[in-house]
Design an enzyme around this catalytic site. Structure first.
Site, short mmCIF file in Angstrom:
data_model
loop_
_atom_site.label_atom_id
_atom_site.label_comp_id
_atom_site.label_asym_id
_atom_site.label_seq_id
_atom_site.Cartn_x
_atom_site.Cartn_y
_atom_site.Cartn_z
N CYS A 334 0.80 -1.23 0.00
CA CYS A 334 0.00 0.00 0.00
C CYS A 334 0.83 1.27 0.00
O CYS A 334 0.52 2.22 -0.73
CB CYS A 334 -1.00 -0.02 1.14
N HIS A 393 -3.04 1.53 6.66
CA HIS A 393 -3.23 1.48 5.22
C HIS A 393 -2.99 2.88 4.69
O HIS A 393 -3.42 3.87 5.29
CB HIS A 393 -4.64 1.00 4.86
N ASP A 416 -7.31 5.78 -4.07
CA ASP A 416 -6.52 4.65 -3.55
C ASP A 416 -6.17 3.74 -4.70
O ASP A 416 -7.05 3.24 -5.41
CB ASP A 416 -7.33 3.89 -2.49
#
Length: 783
Positions: A334, A393, A416
């Protein structure tokens, strides 16, 4: 939308012509700005583009005698893009490229050189086109007369000066112009001049009030657009540290890589104007899941045929490799996806920041609930759950107006690129307004339900027991405040963490927070109190909330869960008594507290496991099981010690960085009081020291030294030192071999600064046992 406009195609691009007044009799049609986000999908090709024509005011040169070349064709002998001055004014001079890079909605100048002096009846046209084969089809030319302050679709042109065989023009693109690479052709009569290998790069402009990415703060523009280094915050909720990251949006080939991604996105022309569609497309293209994009995700712990995610120190090498090979780069997780997406956004001119959400929920069915399953010793059974909670995250926020939404949702939008769930058939996420997340308006595009759950879901703990060879589920407790804590980004202009939790959610437990949750749940799937284990999807809690059996119930109604207040005032704390250094025993402690009058007998279990940052358990290290007696307001501390040899083998075999995860369950006998507490902790490592001067001269060499002493009591195997200094030296790697306890290593590199200002050097040491010790140090480069 412009009359007759068709969607963007790389073979049928937009063209903008700038003509002399002699074409004025042809020009009759007016134009208007296209409405933003006018289509639900930004993708697809559909034919050719309309030709845009802008009128140039003409100034005749004086009559000349001896050198007058009346009767000869006017030809362009050269175009000077005045790159130095234009790029300085457009704040694009840092891009490591020889081409002109400008921002839309802001004037730039071009100098044309001709074969002879200009005359009043000479015909001249400038055409700007996007794509490989600019062509003119459809439509009638459109006019612009700068003397009446008119414009065409926001484009403007004027003559700055004309003298002899030279002419300087000022061109201002529309603040809604499509971003990308423009070619320039200059036509004089029947002659066409084509500058070779000189495309003009047009970017978004946060300095232009007419641009939807306008950001009204110079400090924020410097941070979120121009800063090419920063920090990505990782660790665990209460043990946060910054990982230095080189975004490197100005480095060689990075801009071309971003232009390649724009073409690869196959966005329509109307979408190439709009940061909503571009940021959404880039969130899909930075991962490789659907379209052979930039980076292939890998959470397996095995990276032998690529680069381990923990080995990257910046985006530059990733984007350069992708552009050169046009194949996905291996591998990312991530924070790597977020770092690369920040680079792409800033490179294109869209303000962007990395955002780290601690205790981040991955709620697969959008019911705002994450079920956590534990065995009788408090050890997590992550294989049973559909959902997960990541230690952290990392995603991105991008700044823009949302003209496609009701008023009030401008500003920061979450996007994202980590491939978690599909959206509209692709692994993409956002842009989602932060205000929609905070207010619970999860019906708004894009992917607001998923983002809302990441920062607002509740945790429900279940103990799984074997009864007659079957799993029985006992609900232990509900935690409503543990998800989405300490949401972090780098502070503007400072090397420190800024907590932006309040931008995503109201204070936990506040009336506004519960109203937001209630509003959000009205748009989501019902939750109910059923465990959602892979093997328990048909079981439901009974009225007492203890044991479960198979039942058939109507679909439960949506509900907002609440934490129960223990009658005994039961509390749990998990701490470490000594530094958590690899090679030493893990000295942990669980503290049990009560605050209510009375005598309390408490059953306590606690466990210690190693897990990756995604919550995946890598090893179970040990547990305790105790019964303690407390009276009134009192407490007791129970030690939990894990020998070093219990976990060191796991550190050596897993290629990911792992965290120490401790879970405690307490039940008060004779009451319904049950409480669960879990905490993740990070290992502590010796530092890297950087030795170099505080200042250096442009283009003058200096030496930078990296020093590391192994202060641990275990050897570190297969050590590698990665270093990079943007504008100083390219990324380099030192193979340091094995570093025994007490050994000191020193590596040096010769640095040659090529850019002025404050620059930063980043270093990272990796080994078999340690997946990343990072350091960053700044130096000021002067003329």
């Amino acid at each position: 939308m412009l009359s007759g406009e068709l969607p963007f195609s790389k073979h049928h691009p937009l063209a903008v012509d700038l003509l002399t007044p002699q074409s004025q009799t042809q020009i009759k049609r007016a134009a208007s700005l296209p409405p933003p986000c006018s289509e639900p999908s930004g993708r697809g090709y559909s034919g050719a583009q309309e030709l845009l024509t802008l009128q140039v005011p003409w100034v005749a040169t004086p009559t000349r005698t001896m050198s007058d070349t009346t009767g000869t064709d006017l030809k362009v002998t050269g175009v000077d893009f005045l790159r130095s001055e234009n790029c300085r004014l457009h704040r694009t001079d840092a891009y490591n490229i020889n081409n002109l890079v400008v921002r839309r909605g802001q004037p730039f100048q071009l100098q044309l050189n001709f074969s002879r002096d200009l005359k009043a009846d000479d015909k001249l046209a400038l055409r700007f086109g996007i794509g490989e084969k600019p062509i003119r089809v459809r439509g009638t030319p459109m006019s612009l007369d700068p003397r009446r302050d008119e414009d065409f679709g926001g484009w403007q042109i004027s003559i700055v000066r004309s003298s002899g065989n030279q002419c300087v023009l000022s061109v201002t693109s529309s603040p809604w112009a499509p971003v990308g690479k423009y070619t320039l052709n200059v036509k004089t009569g029947n002659n066409i001049y084509k500058p070779e290998n000189e495309p003009i790069y047009l970017l978004f402009n946060p300095w232009c009030e007419g641009d939807v990415v306008f950001l009204d703060s110079e400090a924020q523009r410097k941070e979120y657009v121009l800063n090419d280094t920063g920090y990505i915050y990782v660790g665990s909720a209460y043990n946060i540290y910054g990982r230095p990251w080189n975004f490197g949006q100005f480095e060689e080939l990075v801009l071309d890589a971003c232009m390649y991604l724009l073409d690869k996105s196959e966005l329509k022309l109307s979408s190439r104007r709009d940061p909503v569609f571009i940021s959404r497309a880039m969130s899909a293209l930075v991962n490789a899941n659907d379209d052979n994009g930039v980076l292939l995700g890998n959470w397996s712990g095995k990276y032998s045929n690529g680069t381990a995610p923990t080995d990257w120190i910046g985006s530059v090498a990733i984007l350069q490799q992708f552009y050169r090979t046009q194949k996905p780069v291996c591998y990312g997780q991530c924070w790597v996806f977020a770092g690369v997406l920040t680079t792409v956004m800033r490179c294109l001119g869209i303000p962007s920041r990395c955002v780290s959400n601690f205790n981040s929920a991955h709620d697969t069915d959008e019911n705002l609930r994450v079920d956590i399953y534990l065995n009788e010793y408090g050890e997590k059974l992550d294989a049973m759950s559909f959902d997960s909670v990541w230690n952290f995250h990392v995603w991105n926020d991008v700044w823009m107006k949302r003209t496609d939404l009701p008023s009030g949702f401008d500003g920061w939008q979450a996007i994202d690129s980590t491939p978690q769930e599909q959206s509209q058939g692709l692994f993409q996420c956002g842009p989602c307004p932060l205000k929609a997340v905070r207010e619970g308006d999860v019906y708004l595009p894009f992917d607001s339900k998923f983002v809302y759950a990441e920062v607002n879901a509740d945790k429900v703990y279940w103990v799984v027991k074997k009864v007659n060879n079957e799993d029985k589920f006992i609900k232990i407790s509900t935690e409503t405040r543990g998800i989405g804590v300490n949401i972090s980004t780098k502070a503007v202009g400072q090397n420190r963490r800024e907590d932006i939790t309040a931008e995503y959610k109201f204070p936990e437990g506040s009336e506004e927070e519960r109203e937001s949750m209630q509003r959000a749940t009205s748009f989501l799937r019902p939750s109910g109190l059923m465990p959602r284990a892979h093997f328990a999807s048909t079981v439901r809690v009974d009225e007492k909330g203890s044991e479960y059996g198979v039942v058939q119930e109507p679909a439960p109604k949506t509900e907002v869960l609440k934490e129960e207040v223990p009658k005994s005032g039961l509390q749990l704390e998990i701490t470490n008594k000594e530094a958590l250094q690899p090679g030493n025993p893990l000295e942990l402690a669980i503290t049990v507290k009560t605050s209510a009058p009375g005598k309390w007998t408490i059953n306590l279990v606690g466990s210690c496991q190693l897990q990756s940052y995604t919550g995946k358990i890598q090893a179970s290290l040990g547990y305790i099981k105790e019964t303690v007696n407390l009276e009134g307001k009192s407490e007791i501390q129970i030690p939990l010690t894990i020998p070093a040899d219990t976990y060191m083998s796991t550190l050596a075999t897993v290629e990911d960085e792992v965290h120490i995860h401790v879970t405690a369950i307490a039940e008060v006998q004779g009451t319904e009081d049950k409480l669960t507490k879990e905490t993740s902790m990070s290992f502590e490592y010796p530092p890297i020291t950087v030795q170099m001067p505080e200042t250096a001269k442009l283009n003058k060499d200096f030496i930078c030294a990296f020093i590391f002493k192994n202060k641990l009591n275990v050897p570190l195997g297969n050590c590698k030192l990665l270093v990079e200094g943007l504008g100083i030296f390219k990324m380099a790697m030192f193979d340091e071999g094995d570093i025994e306890p007490g050994r000191i290593i020193k590596s040096e590199i010769i640095c040659t600064p090529t850019r002025l200002g404050e620059k930063k050097i980043v270093a990272k040491l990796t080994s078999t046992q340690i997946k990343g010790i990072s350091v960053e140090k700044a130096i000021t480069i002067t003329a």
